[in-house]
Design an enzyme around this catalytic site. Structure first.
Site, PDB file in Angstrom:
ATOM      1  N   HIS A 129     -11.074 -11.561   5.049  1.00 40.76           N
ATOM      2  CA  HIS A 129     -12.003 -11.343   3.694  1.00 40.76           C
ATOM      3  C   HIS A 129     -11.525 -10.169   2.814  1.00 40.76           C
ATOM      4  O   HIS A 129     -11.722  -8.807   3.262  1.00 40.76           O
ATOM      5  CB  HIS A 129     -13.054 -10.604   4.574  1.00 40.76           C
ATOM      6  CG  HIS A 129     -12.818 -11.453   5.710  1.00 40.76           C
ATOM      7  ND1 HIS A 129     -13.765 -11.815   6.881  1.00 40.76           N
ATOM      8  CD2 HIS A 129     -12.527 -13.868   6.435  1.00 40.76           C
ATOM      9  CE1 HIS A 129     -13.807 -12.519   8.330  1.00 40.76           C
ATOM     10  NE2 HIS A 129     -12.943 -13.262   6.960  1.00 40.76           N
ATOM     11  N   GLU A 140     -21.016 -19.490   1.632  1.00 41.81           N
ATOM     12  CA  GLU A 140     -22.963 -19.321   0.457  1.00 41.81           C
ATOM     13  C   GLU A 140     -22.809 -19.334  -1.094  1.00 41.81           C
ATOM     14  O   GLU A 140     -21.381 -19.245  -0.804  1.00 41.81           O
ATOM     15  CB  GLU A 140     -23.701 -18.221   1.210  1.00 41.81           C
ATOM     16  CG  GLU A 140     -23.981 -17.896   2.099  1.00 41.81           C
ATOM     17  CD  GLU A 140     -24.808 -16.361   2.350  1.00 41.81           C
ATOM     18  OE1 GLU A 140     -24.691 -15.683   1.432  1.00 41.81           O
ATOM     19  OE2 GLU A 140     -25.320 -16.426   3.565  1.00 41.81           O
TER      20      GLU A 140
END
Ligand code: HEC
Length: 481
Positions: free
Chosen positions: A263, A356
């Site tokens: 990430h 998202e």
């Protein structure tokens, strides 16, 4: 009365007919203590609803007929309270709310999987004409011989640059990849998801020649441990080298997290005023995304030379990281400004079922990891809330996860009906998605193609073609001849 009333008898009949169905909430309580959501569903629900939701003694959940409401909250309520008089036990006492939430996500995944199996997706190969909803197109290899290309930028009608995750920056001239990478590019950490990330020209590149790079910077902390965090530099290309380098952003050493891992974010975008925005993922440290003293799990904003704008949302608070523009992000790897409205959108990797698309605004909190539509990748529950006061909702989320990476609005002229629509590259689902956004809402989505490899980025070229980064090549999408 000699016989129990039918509604009391039915659960026992269901149990007998289901043979192995665990209709007892006590057994359910045991089952939720171990196992994944899939195992739990197969154990507790499949006998009545079918292994893949196709229905058995209970109705199918694949058609769009919902007797008790088909939104997430209604599904959770059906599971929680059951329909004892129709044979479905109430699970609420045995299954905690967040496990019920995971079950709802799992039902969504099974439904999407079943729908997908009925759909034929185009797998375009060179010289093959493919049809999409709005345009017929061809996808042809433009530049081959690459390894995990991460980003592509056009510098002029004839010149482009491409980054490879492993740390190389190449020049492409007239569609031809340079024999060797540019020299002088800083060494990068390449462990796990770390590497060389975005490359973006200054909006005034033709005049000033500045090229911006984002990468995971290998460093040592005070204890001598190898650590890394996203760094942004700019430099100029001259005679096969990246020269005149300046550091635009570098996090503080006390915030550095051990090298490698997950990430990193790593995407850069300039707005119309020339502010530089970039993303840093939460580095696998969920709670850091909520901590505005830390740089990870954030979208940041700077002047083009690295100065911190005085109107950034957290300027003036000594305990905050003043480059922050928005927070509560997990791993934003798509970042794009709408060509008409100037609004900023980010596509981010969420947990399973929680990827998202967000409309990113100054100073706002996007909720990770306090709220999410997803669950853990191993199928265990995460949280049961998807909304909370003070936290923003995504414009859309993807179940199952697609692993969205780069995203850009199409602004060319070759595909008139695609103009100003968002294209999203997906890694895990290997999809190129078209997302139509009207008035800040997602009104339509289409999978342009699927299953020809993980896609890391999509960007329009000066020629109006759409370019996608596949695992070892760049493909060019043009209208069908
Ligand atoms: C013993 C059989 C049985 C078992 C076990 C069972 N169900 Fe059901 N379920 C039913 C029946 C029958 C209905 C239909 C109720 C109705 O007609 O309104 C139903 C309805 C539902 C609905 C509402 C569907 C709609 O159309 O609104 C959901 C959601 C649901 N079940 C989920 C589950 C889940 C999740 C599990 C496992 C935790 C489960 N069920 C276990 C029998 C069962």
């Amino acid at each position: 009365m000699l016989l129990p009333r039918p509604h009391l008898l039915r659960p026992f009949l269901a149990l007998a007919a289901g043979a192995f169905a665990l209709t007892s909430p006590r057994l359910a309580a045991q089952a939720v203590r171990t196992g994944t959501v899939a195992e739990r569903f197969q154990l507790l629900c499949a006998n009545c609803h079918g292994k893949n939701l196709e229905g058995a003694m209970a109705p199918s959940m694949l058609d769009d007929v919902w007797t008790n409401g088909g939104d997430d909250e209604s599904l959770a309520k059906s599971i929680r309270t059951g329909f004892p008089d129709k044979g479905m036990p109430a699970w609420g006492a045995a299954i905690p709310d967040k496990e019920i939430r995971a079950m709802v996500i799992y039902i969504r995944e099974l439904r999407a999987k079943a729908a997908r199996e009925k759909t034929q997706f185009v797998k375009p190969a060179d010289s093959m004409t493919a049809q999409s909803e709005l345009h017929a197109y061809q996808l042809n290899t433009w530049v081959g011989g690459l390894k995990e290309p991460w980003s592509l930028a056009f510098l002029s009608p004839t010149q482009a640059v491409v980054t490879e995750k492993r740390g190389y920056l190449y020049l492409i001239e007239n569609g031809k990849l340079a024999d060797r990478p540019l020299s002088g590019v800083p060494a990068v950490d390449t462990g796990g998801q770390a590497g060389l990330f975005d490359v973006v020209p200054h909006p005034d590149y033709a005049k000033n020649g500045w090229l911006y790079l984002a990468f995971s910077d290998p460093q040592q902390n005070a204890d001598g441990a190898k650590v890394s965090l996203t760094r942004i530099i700019r430099g100029k290309i001259k005679d096969g080298a990246l020269i005149d380098q300046q550091t635009i952003y570098q996090g503080k050493l006390e915030h550095y997290i051990k090298a490698g891992g997950v990430h990193f974010g790593g995407r850069i975008a300039f707005d119309r005023q020339g502010y530089l925005f970039f993303t840093i993922g939460e580095r696998g440290q969920g709670p850091h995304a909520q901590d505005i003293a830390r740089p990870n799990g954030k979208v940041h904003r700077l002047h083009d030379d690295g100065r911190i704008p005085t109107d950034n949302p957290f300027v003036g608070d000594a305990k905050t990281d003043t480059t922050i523009w928005s927070y509560g992000h997990r791993n934003p790897q798509g970042l794009a400004f709408h060509p008409i409205t100037g609004e900023l959108f980010d596509a981010e990797h969420g947990p399973r079922g929680g990827d998202e698309l967000n409309l990113v605004k100054k100073g706002l909190n996007y909720g990770w990891p306090v709220i999410t539509y997803g669950m853990n990748y191993d199928g265990t529950a995460m949280v049961d809330i998807t909304a909370k006061a003070g936290m923003e909702q995504p414009l859309t989320y993807w179940v199952p996860s697609i692993a969205p990476c780069g995203a850009n609005f199409y602004t060319g002229d070759l595909f008139p009906k695609w103009k100003n629509q968002l294209f999203v590259a997906s890694l895990a689902a290997e999809e190129l998605r078209r997302v139509e956004i009207v008035g800040g809402k997602v009104v339509a989505q289409e999978i342009i193609f699927k299953s020809i490899g993980r896609i890391r980025h999509v960007i329009g070229g000066p020629d109006g073609a759409l370019y996608v980064l596949l695992p070892n090549r760049i493909a060019r999408i043009t209208p069908a001849p």
